[in-house]
Design a protein around this motif. Structure first.
Motif, mmCIF file in Angstrom:
data_model
loop_
_atom_site.group_PDB
_atom_site.id
_atom_site.type_symbol
_atom_site.label_atom_id
_atom_site.label_comp_id
_atom_site.label_asym_id
_atom_site.label_seq_id
_atom_site.Cartn_x
_atom_site.Cartn_y
_atom_site.Cartn_z
ATOM 1 N N MET A 44 25.343 25.940 41.188
ATOM 2 C CA MET A 44 25.085 27.133 40.395
ATOM 3 C C MET A 44 25.206 26.782 38.919
ATOM 4 O O MET A 44 26.159 26.159 38.490
ATOM 5 C CB MET A 44 26.096 28.209 40.769
ATOM 6 C CG MET A 44 25.919 29.481 40.013
ATOM 7 S SD MET A 44 27.116 30.685 40.622
ATOM 8 C CE MET A 44 26.986 31.854 39.329
ATOM 9 N N THR A 45 24.242 27.198 38.135
ATOM 10 C CA THR A 45 24.240 26.925 36.707
ATOM 11 C C THR A 45 24.695 28.164 35.948
ATOM 12 O O THR A 45 24.176 29.261 36.169
ATOM 13 C CB THR A 45 22.827 26.536 36.240
ATOM 14 O OG1 THR A 45 22.426 25.381 36.962
ATOM 15 C CG2 THR A 45 22.818 26.214 34.769
ATOM 16 N N ILE A 46 25.660 27.964 35.062
ATOM 17 C CA ILE A 46 26.144 29.056 34.227
ATOM 18 C C ILE A 46 25.721 28.762 32.803
ATOM 19 O O ILE A 46 26.087 27.728 32.241
ATOM 20 C CB ILE A 46 27.681 29.178 34.299
ATOM 21 C CG1 ILE A 46 28.112 29.454 35.733
ATOM 22 C CG2 ILE A 46 28.174 30.280 33.365
ATOM 23 C CD1 ILE A 46 29.608 29.402 35.936
ATOM 24 N N LYS A 47 24.942 29.655 32.211
ATOM 25 C CA LYS A 47 24.527 29.489 30.831
ATOM 26 C C LYS A 47 25.543 30.200 29.944
ATOM 27 O O LYS A 47 25.908 31.350 30.193
ATOM 28 C CB LYS A 47 23.133 30.072 30.619
ATOM 29 C CG LYS A 47 22.602 29.807 29.230
ATOM 30 C CD LYS A 47 21.182 30.276 29.081
ATOM 31 C CE LYS A 47 20.705 29.995 27.674
ATOM 32 N NZ LYS A 47 19.388 30.540 27.428
ATOM 33 N N LEU A 48 26.001 29.505 28.923
ATOM 34 C CA LEU A 48 26.972 30.050 27.992
ATOM 35 C C LEU A 48 26.307 30.301 26.646
ATOM 36 O O LEU A 48 25.448 29.527 26.232
ATOM 37 C CB LEU A 48 28.146 29.083 27.829
ATOM 38 C CG LEU A 48 28.892 28.728 29.111
ATOM 39 C CD1 LEU A 48 29.909 27.632 28.836
ATOM 40 C CD2 LEU A 48 29.563 29.952 29.690
ATOM 41 N N ALA A 49 26.716 31.377 25.979
ATOM 42 C CA ALA A 49 26.142 31.718 24.676
ATOM 43 C C ALA A 49 27.235 31.793 23.628
ATOM 44 O O ALA A 49 28.260 32.446 23.838
ATOM 45 C CB ALA A 49 25.407 33.051 24.763
ATOM 46 N N ASN A 50 26.998 31.143 22.509
ATOM 47 C CA ASN A 50 27.926 31.173 21.386
ATOM 48 C C ASN A 50 27.737 32.494 20.648
ATOM 49 O O ASN A 50 26.641 32.823 20.208
ATOM 50 C CB ASN A 50 27.627 29.983 20.457
ATOM 51 C CG ASN A 50 28.567 29.906 19.291
ATOM 52 O OD1 ASN A 50 29.256 30.852 18.950
ATOM 53 N ND2 ASN A 50 28.578 28.748 18.662
ATOM 54 N N ILE A 51 28.833 33.266 20.508
ATOM 55 C CA ILE A 51 28.748 34.559 19.809
ATOM 56 C C ILE A 51 29.440 34.504 18.449
ATOM 57 O O ILE A 51 29.696 35.525 17.841
ATOM 58 C CB ILE A 51 29.315 35.710 20.660
ATOM 59 C CG1 ILE A 51 30.777 35.480 20.995
ATOM 60 C CG2 ILE A 51 28.469 35.904 21.905
ATOM 61 C CD1 ILE A 51 31.466 36.714 21.534
ATOM 62 N N GLY A 52 29.730 33.313 17.988
ATOM 63 C CA GLY A 52 30.292 33.128 16.662
ATOM 64 C C GLY A 52 31.733 32.689 16.671
ATOM 65 O O GLY A 52 32.508 33.070 17.540
ATOM 66 N N PHE A 53 32.091 31.836 15.696
ATOM 67 C CA PHE A 53 33.456 31.369 15.470
ATOM 68 C C PHE A 53 34.042 30.683 16.697
ATOM 69 O O PHE A 53 35.221 30.815 16.989
ATOM 70 C CB PHE A 53 34.354 32.505 14.993
ATOM 71 C CG PHE A 53 33.834 33.174 13.764
ATOM 72 C CD1 PHE A 53 33.869 32.527 12.551
ATOM 73 C CD2 PHE A 53 33.284 34.433 13.835
ATOM 74 C CE1 PHE A 53 33.375 33.132 11.416
ATOM 75 C CE2 PHE A 53 32.783 35.053 12.703
ATOM 76 C CZ PHE A 53 32.825 34.397 11.478
ATOM 77 N N GLY A 54 33.210 29.959 17.435
ATOM 78 C CA GLY A 54 33.677 29.215 18.591
ATOM 79 C C GLY A 54 33.877 30.048 19.839
ATOM 80 O O GLY A 54 34.377 29.545 20.839
ATOM 81 N N ASN A 55 33.496 31.307 19.819
ATOM 82 C CA ASN A 55 33.624 32.170 20.989
ATOM 83 C C ASN A 55 32.357 32.083 21.827
ATOM 84 O O ASN A 55 31.246 32.118 21.308
ATOM 85 C CB ASN A 55 33.860 33.623 20.557
ATOM 86 C CG ASN A 55 35.144 33.760 19.788
ATOM 87 O OD1 ASN A 55 36.204 33.444 20.287
ATOM 88 N ND2 ASN A 55 35.040 34.217 18.548
ATOM 89 N N ILE A 56 32.549 31.975 23.144
ATOM 90 C CA ILE A 56 31.434 31.785 24.056
ATOM 91 C C ILE A 56 31.550 32.774 25.209
ATOM 92 O O ILE A 56 32.650 33.017 25.708
ATOM 93 C CB ILE A 56 31.428 30.332 24.587
ATOM 94 C CG1 ILE A 56 31.274 29.367 23.420
ATOM 95 C CG2 ILE A 56 30.341 30.118 25.605
ATOM 96 C CD1 ILE A 56 31.442 27.921 23.791
ATOM 97 N N VAL A 57 30.428 33.352 25.614
ATOM 98 C CA VAL A 57 30.406 34.263 26.756
ATOM 99 C C VAL A 57 29.372 33.771 27.767
ATOM 100 O O VAL A 57 28.456 33.031 27.418
ATOM 101 C CB VAL A 57 30.082 35.724 26.337
ATOM 102 C CG1 VAL A 57 31.141 36.269 25.424
ATOM 103 C CG2 VAL A 57 28.730 35.827 25.683
#
Length: 88
Positions: free
Chosen positions: A1-14
């Motif tokens: 399973m591939t999980i894509k992560l998104a950077n939302i600024g200042f090193g925070n990822i969701v």
């Protein structure tokens, strides 16, 4: 399973696959959503004290505040910005 992560600024990822909407915080209904999430304990403030520019709503009813523009977050989600993938 591939999980894509998104950077939302200042090193925070969701986790990108959990995001339902990325919206601007200026309207009264969005301010109400933020206040209700705060009261329920479902608010994540990732602004580091800066001005909130994007509100991210997830499928688990969490509301995440980000200091980067909604367009920037969307651009990063589309794969053209700073994003990462991990395989489980």
């Amino acid at each position: 399973m591939t999980i894509k992560l998104a950077n939302i600024g200042f090193g925070n990822i969701v986790a990108a696959n959990r995001i339902i909407a990325i919206i601007s915080p200026e309207s009264a209904p969005i301010k109400r959503i933020i206040q209700e999430a705060r009261e329920k304990g479902m608010l994540v403030d990732a602004t580091y004290g800066r001005r909130t520019r994007a509100v991210i709503i997830t499928d688990s009813d969490h509301v995440i505040l980000s200091a980067v523009q909604p367009e920037t977050v969307a651009h990063r989600l589309s794969g053209k910005g700073a994003a990462a993938e991990t395989n489980d």
